[in-house]
Motif scaffolding. Structure first.
Motif, PDB file in Angstrom:
ATOM      1  N   LYS A   1      -7.570   4.791  15.741  1.00 18.94           N
ATOM      2  CA  LYS A   1      -7.855   3.315  14.829  1.00 18.94           C
ATOM      3  C   LYS A   1      -8.519   3.772  13.482  1.00 18.94           C
ATOM      4  CE  LYS A   1      -7.950   0.376  18.890  1.00 18.94           C
ATOM      5  NZ  LYS A   1      -8.946  -0.431  19.430  1.00 18.94           N
ATOM      6  N   LYS A   2      -9.197   4.896  13.386  1.00 23.36           N
ATOM      7  CA  LYS A   2      -9.860   5.147  12.409  1.00 23.36           C
ATOM      8  C   LYS A   2      -9.183   5.743  11.006  1.00 23.36           C
ATOM      9  CE  LYS A   2     -14.193   6.590  14.451  1.00 23.36           C
ATOM     10  NZ  LYS A   2     -15.267   7.886  14.509  1.00 23.36           N
ATOM     11  N   SER A   3      -7.737   5.858  11.441  1.00 21.87           N
ATOM     12  CA  SER A   3      -6.603   6.470  10.569  1.00 21.87           C
ATOM     13  C   SER A   3      -6.263   5.024   9.708  1.00 21.87           C
ATOM     14  CB  SER A   3      -5.577   7.101  11.080  1.00 21.87           C
ATOM     15  OG  SER A   3      -6.069   8.425  11.660  1.00 21.87           O
ATOM     16  N   LYS A   4      -6.353   3.924  10.459  1.00 18.20           N
ATOM     17  CA  LYS A   4      -5.654   2.517   9.643  1.00 18.20           C
ATOM     18  C   LYS A   4      -6.955   2.382   8.513  1.00 18.20           C
ATOM     19  CE  LYS A   4      -3.631   0.906  13.588  1.00 18.20           C
ATOM     20  NZ  LYS A   4      -3.366  -0.185  14.917  1.00 18.20           N
ATOM     21  N   PRO A   5      -6.321   1.774   7.464  1.00 22.27           N
ATOM     22  CA  PRO A   5      -5.014   0.937   7.462  1.00 22.27           C
ATOM     23  C   PRO A   5      -4.015   2.030   7.255  1.00 22.27           C
ATOM     24  CG  PRO A   5      -6.068   0.515   5.447  1.00 22.27           C
ATOM     25  CD  PRO A   5      -7.003   1.146   6.212  1.00 22.27           C
ATOM     26  N   TYR A   6      -2.588   1.836   7.802  1.00 23.92           N
ATOM     27  CA  TYR A   6      -1.414   2.728   7.578  1.00 23.92           C
ATOM     28  C   TYR A   6      -0.903   2.267   5.960  1.00 23.92           C
ATOM     29  CZ  TYR A   6      -1.716   4.402  12.342  1.00 23.92           C
ATOM     30  OH  TYR A   6      -2.159   4.838  13.415  1.00 23.92           O
TER      31      TYR A   6
ATOM     32  N   ARG B   1       0.981  -1.296  -0.078  1.00 25.34           N
ATOM     33  CA  ARG B   1      -0.012   0.096   0.063  1.00 25.34           C
ATOM     34  C   ARG B   1       0.763   1.327   0.174  1.00 25.34           C
ATOM     35  NH1 ARG B   1      -5.477   1.187   2.025  1.00 25.34           N
ATOM     36  NH2 ARG B   1      -5.510   3.570   2.636  1.00 25.34           N
TER      37      ARG B   1
ATOM     38  N   LEU C   1       4.256   8.074  15.468  1.00 21.77           N
ATOM     39  CA  LEU C   1       3.867   7.317  14.172  1.00 21.77           C
ATOM     40  C   LEU C   1       5.349   7.108  13.510  1.00 21.77           C
ATOM     41  CD1 LEU C   1       0.562   8.252  12.635  1.00 21.77           C
ATOM     42  CD2 LEU C   1       0.977   6.360  14.257  1.00 21.77           C
TER      43      LEU C   1
ATOM     44  N   ASP D   1       2.203   1.375   3.740  1.00 25.28           N
ATOM     45  CA  ASP D   1       3.665   0.747   3.784  1.00 25.28           C
ATOM     46  C   ASP D   1       4.609   1.836   3.369  1.00 25.28           C
ATOM     47  OD1 ASP D   1       2.775  -1.927   4.393  1.00 25.28           O
ATOM     48  OD2 ASP D   1       2.141  -2.077   2.356  1.00 25.28           O
TER      49      ASP D   1
ATOM     50  N   PHE E   1      -3.728  10.918   9.578  1.00 26.95           N
ATOM     51  CA  PHE E   1      -3.468   9.915  10.626  1.00 26.95           C
ATOM     52  C   PHE E   1      -3.670  10.327  11.847  1.00 26.95           C
ATOM     53  CE2 PHE E   1      -0.349   9.702   6.875  1.00 26.95           C
ATOM     54  CZ  PHE E   1      -0.452   8.381   6.752  1.00 26.95           C
TER      55      PHE E   1
ATOM     56  N   ASN F   1       6.574   3.732  11.664  1.00 28.65           N
ATOM     57  CA  ASN F   1       5.468   2.645  11.320  1.00 28.65           C
ATOM     58  C   ASN F   1       5.258   2.480   9.993  1.00 28.65           C
ATOM     59  OD1 ASN F   1       3.025   2.403  13.529  1.00 28.65           O
ATOM     60  ND2 ASN F   1       4.374   3.977  14.195  1.00 28.65           N
TER      61      ASN F   1
END
Length: 622
Positions: A464-469, A404, A494, A471, A460, A497
């Motif tokens: 948790k709502k910012s996920k998925p992070y 990603r 972060l 790559d 970000f 990450n």
């Protein structure tokens, strides 16, 4: 070797739970170690179905199908819901799949991105329009079409062959004189002239026959009318009908006849590998093959029958047309239930058949061949993309494959209407449903660093709502933008990450021959070596972010310009401005309107309309 009953896979607990499970119909919900629902299924006999999943695995059987082996290894618990009948179980399973979207179920993607044609038969003079969202509004929908080019080509043929009105409803209601389409004989001009409704409805019926694939039937109908016109020596009308027949026959030549019974049917087939699955859908209308669509699924562990059953339920719930027959390549134990559901939706009897010989069997074989060929192409393309990402991982010295990648870009002109965009690429392909637009709220529009900081915090900063992070997070710019991104993410806790990069355009005055990729803590750009396709991928993502941001900025600027242009006209307040924009949609269309059309807008009068025309025409920049 028998699997151990440890905490990660409590085999004995599951076996005890199965022994207490009812033998009646219902739905089972399988969960992983985190309590996430990973698979939902239905069964006529819950106890028997669950035993089929676990017994061989726990007994140490060596030969397990891929589905059972993968699924059972991940399951740590399951729930069951009893129903009175199989039909209730079928409906409940479908609802649970929609709600929870389990990872290993077949999930049909939303069809909003595919265009369809909408015919509003509730209107006295219906018009065909292109839409991407189907609604239960009593109108007729045709499609979805495989591409925008296909739907535009179909619409072009219809407009050339049938005298259906072309102007949209807003223009139709306010037009004062017929347009060019009427002058060239392509429209009856019901907007201005008195057109017999029965005559117009005949045109509508012909268009419906054409869109339903009934072209041979339509040609016979027109030939009969042509012969009748010739018999009464109405040769002008006969010549018009002859030309229409020629146009339809030319279209018919491009269609492939595959059956002789002229029945509407869909043909389904499945092709699978260990990692990917693909469903092919052939559209047979009136005996002609009109089109093919493909639906690919990853990480699907359903059996072929389960895949087809789930697909049928999901696809035909939203499609505007259900044929009389659906041909499938495998036995479906709940086929009678699915036939009942489809027949209820269509309002007519629908059959689901597994042919063994004849024309229908050849159609299924054709669908299977199409599915297998398309899956081979898909797998080959995915292999190329995976190799590309593996080499990018090695070049950037990353610990994991960058599946990603996100890119941030800002856009403004002269410090006005600052906006930003974030685009997402998954497995080297754009994931447009994950794109995001941002209006800059707090940062100064001219301060590129501050805008970047605001966007990263908004992207970000939602926990948790910012996920998925991602790559890889890439920002458009040089070392300055990179340092801002690193500092902001470190402030947010972060850092580490994901990989952060910046991409800077080449400086031709310094003799640079390619764009530069910067990493944190590295003074010089990353040496991309001779693998030009790696840099091309990152450039492609950057360019897509730039395009997306620019398109949003243009829209915002256009809206602002429309407001400011109308605000300068005497007599135009908020209500009249809103009415004009709602009616015409743009300044360009307002300028093109006549005095009568402007005066007819609710809340307008002739004096104010004259002011609008006078001021709008004086603004050369509009």
């Amino acid at each position: 070797m028998t699997p151990k009953s440890d905490n990660s896979h409590p085999a004995s607990d599951i076996q005890k739970k199965i022994s207490r499970t009812s033998a009646g119909p219902g739905v089972y919900v399988m969960k992983d170690g985190r309590g996430n629902i990973i698979y939902v299924g239905k069964a006529r006999n819950l106890k028997k179905r669950l035993n089929s999943y676990f017994t061989r695995f726990y007994s140490g059987a060596q030969q397990l199908d891929i589905k059972t082996e993968v699924l059972v290894k991940k399951i740590t618990d399951f729930d069951t819901i009893l129903t009175h009948t199989e039909k209730e179980a079928l409906i409940l399973e479908s609802n649970l799949i929609k709600r929870h979207k389990p990872r290993y179920n077949v999930i049909l993607r939303d069809d909003k991105r595919y265009p369809s044609l909408r015919l509003d038969i509730n209107n006295l003079y219906p018009i065909l329009t292109i839409v991407r969202k189907l609604e239960k509004d009593g109108t007729l929908y045709f499609g979805p079409f495989t591409s925008a080019a296909a739907v535009h080509q179909t619409l072009k043929v219809i407009h050339k062959t049938f005298k259906l009105r072309k102007c949209k409803t807003k223009v139709f209601q306010n037009r004062s004189r017929p347009c060019l389409n009427h002058q060239i004989g392509a429209c009856l001009a019901p907007c201005c002239l008195s057109v017999d409704q029965d005559r117009y409805q005949e045109i509508v019926k012909e268009v419906v026959l054409f869109l339903k694939g009934r072209t041979p039937e339509l040609i016979k109908k027109i030939k009969k009318a042509m012969m009748a016109a010739a018999a009464t020596q109405d040769f002008e009308k006969a010549a018009v009908l002859r030309d229409k027949i020629f146009a339809l026959e030319k279209t018919l030549e491009k269609q492939v006849a595959v059956t002789t019974d002229f029945i509407d049917r869909d043909v389904l087939a499945v092709a699978r590998t260990a990692e990917s699955s693909l469903i092919t859908l052939l559209f047979i209308r009136g005996g002609f093959l009109l089109g093919t669509r493909y639906f690919n699924f990853s990480e699907t562990i359903s059996t072929q029958a389960e895949m087809i059953g789930t697909f049928i339920r999901q696809y035909y719930e939203t499609t505007p047309f259900i044929p009389k027959e659906v041909l499938i390549p495998t036995i479906l134990e709940d086929a009678p239930l699915l036939e009942e559901v489809l027949s209820h939706i269509k309002g007519q009897k629908v059959r689901i058949l597994r042919p063994q010989k004849g024309e229908k069997f050849r159609l299924v074989k054709l669908a299977i061949q199409n599915a297998e060929d398309s899956l081979k192409e898909l797998v080959a393309s995915e292999a190329v993309d995976k190799d590309l990402l593996a080499r990018l991982q090695k070049r950037l010295k990353m610990k994991k494959l960058p599946q990603r990648i996100e890119c941030v870009d800002n856009s403004n002109i002269a410090g006005k209407e600052a906006v930003a965009a974030v685009v997402v690429f998954e497995k080297a392909q754009p994931a447009k449903s994950a794109y995001r637009r941002y209006r800059i709220k707090t940062a100064a529009a001219r301060d590129d660093y501050a805008c970047l900081e605001e966007v990263i915090k908004r992207r970000f900063g939602k926990g948790k709502k910012s996920k998925p992070y991602p790559d890889i997070l890439m920002v458009d710019g040089g070392k300055g933008q990179l340092n801002i991104a690193v500092a902001v993410l470190k402030e947010m806790g972060l850092d580490g990450n994901f990989q952060i990069l910046s991409i800077a355009k080449k400086d031709e005055e310094k003799g640079e021959t390619q764009d530069k990729i910067y990493k944190p803590g590295q003074v010089n750009p990353v040496n991309m070596g001779r693998e030009g396709d790696l840099l091309l991928l990152l450039q492609r993502i950057r360019d897509e972010a730039h395009r997306f941001a620019i398109s949003f900025h243009r829209r915002r600027r256009s809206m602002t310009f429309m407001r400011s242009a109308l605000d300068t006209i005497p007599g135009i307040g908020q209500k009249r401005k809103k009415a004009l924009l709602k009616h015409f949609g743009s300044i360009k269309k307002i300028r093109a309107a006549t005095l009568e059309e402007l005066s007819a807008v609710p809340g307008m009068n002739r004096s104010v309309a004259e002011n609008v025309l006078s001021r709008i025409s004086d603004e050369e920049s509009i």
